[in-house]
Design an enzyme around this catalytic site. Structure first.
Site, short mmCIF file in Angstrom:
data_model
loop_
_atom_site.label_atom_id
_atom_site.label_comp_id
_atom_site.label_asym_id
_atom_site.label_seq_id
_atom_site.Cartn_x
_atom_site.Cartn_y
_atom_site.Cartn_z
N CYS A 115 0.83 -1.20 0.00
CA CYS A 115 0.00 0.00 0.00
C CYS A 115 0.87 1.25 0.00
CB CYS A 115 -0.92 -0.01 1.22
SG CYS A 115 -2.17 1.30 1.20
N CYS A 211 -6.28 -3.52 7.14
CA CYS A 211 -7.50 -2.70 7.01
C CYS A 211 -8.58 -3.37 6.18
CB CYS A 211 -7.15 -1.33 6.43
SG CYS A 211 -6.45 -1.36 4.76
#
Length: 368
Positions: A115, A211
């Protein structure tokens, strides 16, 4: 309150513009508050990484739903602009799909690094430059320092909060543009600043899980994205003798002991390696986990790699003495739990020298 040395740019505060990457948590919110307090024009930017409806109903999801609302509320409180950009497709392709494919290939992925390498840094950098920013500030707990050869990446002062392992792929050019104002603070000081400034996220809990897997069921997500991941196979010992069966290699990682469901063995067994093409889980005694060297792929260099250094091969592991010879990381003493797909991050004291992805390992010559 605190100094703003991490925001000091040539020319002083007048005319400066800082873009802050805002996830909706307390860390990035305090960064925005510090940027604003420095006198620079401050712009908050949030990347929406999930479908809005899905994320609203998914507690723990980052950069979506409630988090976007929290980031906007902080910006309203500070009186700064806030922009939300939809990067769901990019996040899905670069992070979520990669996560599933790595597990299917028998590797142990680190989605937070992917990410940072993709949506959070590459995409945010382009947005920040399009907005005419002088720098991009984030809430990561690391330090950017200026050395003899320019920008350097260092561990955070608070070792319990240090995130340098997840930022090893940051490039030199990115470091020149980045600011990490929280790297010299303990977390309780950050929360105190949030409370002093009246930010509604001051007591917001930190996210604990990946997440996009807030319930912690990694295997369930991978099976949903890649149905073949549930194909079963054999659990075998080092000689290839079948000891049992499994319901998909995605349930196992190198070094794992629990969940093997193999009884009647003379000593505890651990996952030594995964063979995805044969759909086999290979197990053995702890001694078989000993690794003398690892081959690194996609090495990112941030400092001199000649001579002794320390290497961290898991996010929760302690750095251990090692040397780098080309793409071969050689440990001074056998290291355990080194898994392909994870990262090896290289240090000189607190300075991050770079790192790479563990592509393969070489077993140490230890007696079983």
């Amino acid at each position: 309150m605190t100094d703003f040395a991490d925001f000091q740019l040539a020319g002083g505060p007048a005319g400066r513009r800082i873009v802050v990457a805002m996830s909706g948590g307390v860390d990035s919110s305090v960064v925005a508050a510090l940027a604003k307090a420095s006198g620079a024009e401050t712009i908050g930017v949030t990347l929406q990484l999930y479908d809005h409806g899905e994320a609203t109903a998914r507690p723990g999801a980052c950069c979506a739903g409630r988090d976007i609302r929290d980031a906007r509320a902080v910006c309203d409180r500070l009186g700064i602009a806030h922009y939300v950009f939809d990067h769901e497709s990019s996040f899905r392709a670069q992070v979520v799909d990669h996560f599933a494919d790595e597990y299917l290939a028998g590797r142990t992925p680190i989605p937070c690094v992917q990410c940072n390498m993709g949506p959070k840094f590459t995409d945010l950098f382009a947005l920040a430059r399009d907005l005419g920013a002088d720098c991009l500030a984030t809430g990561h707990y690391v330090r950017r320092m200026i050395g003899a050869d320019g920008s350097e990446l260092h561990r955070a002062v608070d070792p319990a909060r240090d995130q340098s392992y997840f930022l090893f792929a940051t490039t030199r050019d990115q470091l020149d543009f980045l600011r990490f104002p929280l790297g010299g603070m303990p977390k309780d000081r950050v929360r105190a600043i949030a409370a002093e400034m009246g930010l509604g996220v001051a007591a917001k809990p930190d996210s604990q899980d990946i997440c996009f897997v807030p319930d912690g069921d990694y295997a369930g997500l991978v099976k949903k994205l890649r149905p073949a991941a549930s194909d079963g196979g054999e659990i075998v010992d080092l000689s290839g003798r079948a000891l049992g069966r499994h319901e998909g290699i995605i349930h196992y990682t190198v070094g794992q002991r629990r969940g093997l469901d193999i009884g009647g063995q003379p000593e505890p067994l651990y996952v030594v390696r995964l063979e995805p093409e044969a759909r086999r889980v290979v197990v053995g005694p702890r001694a078989a986990l000993a690794v003398s060297a690892a081959r690194l792929a996609d090495l990112n260099v941030l400092g001199p790699l000649e001579g002794p250094l320390t290497a961290k091969v898991r996010s929760m592991a302690k750095p251990v003495p090692a040397r780098l010879h080309g793409d071969q990381l050689v440990f001074d003493a056998p290291e355990y739990g080194v898994a392909p797909g994870q990262a090896a991050v290289l240090y000189d004291g607190d300075r991050v020298l770079g790192g790479g992805w563990i592509a393969a390992t070489e077993g140490a010559a230890l007696a079983a």
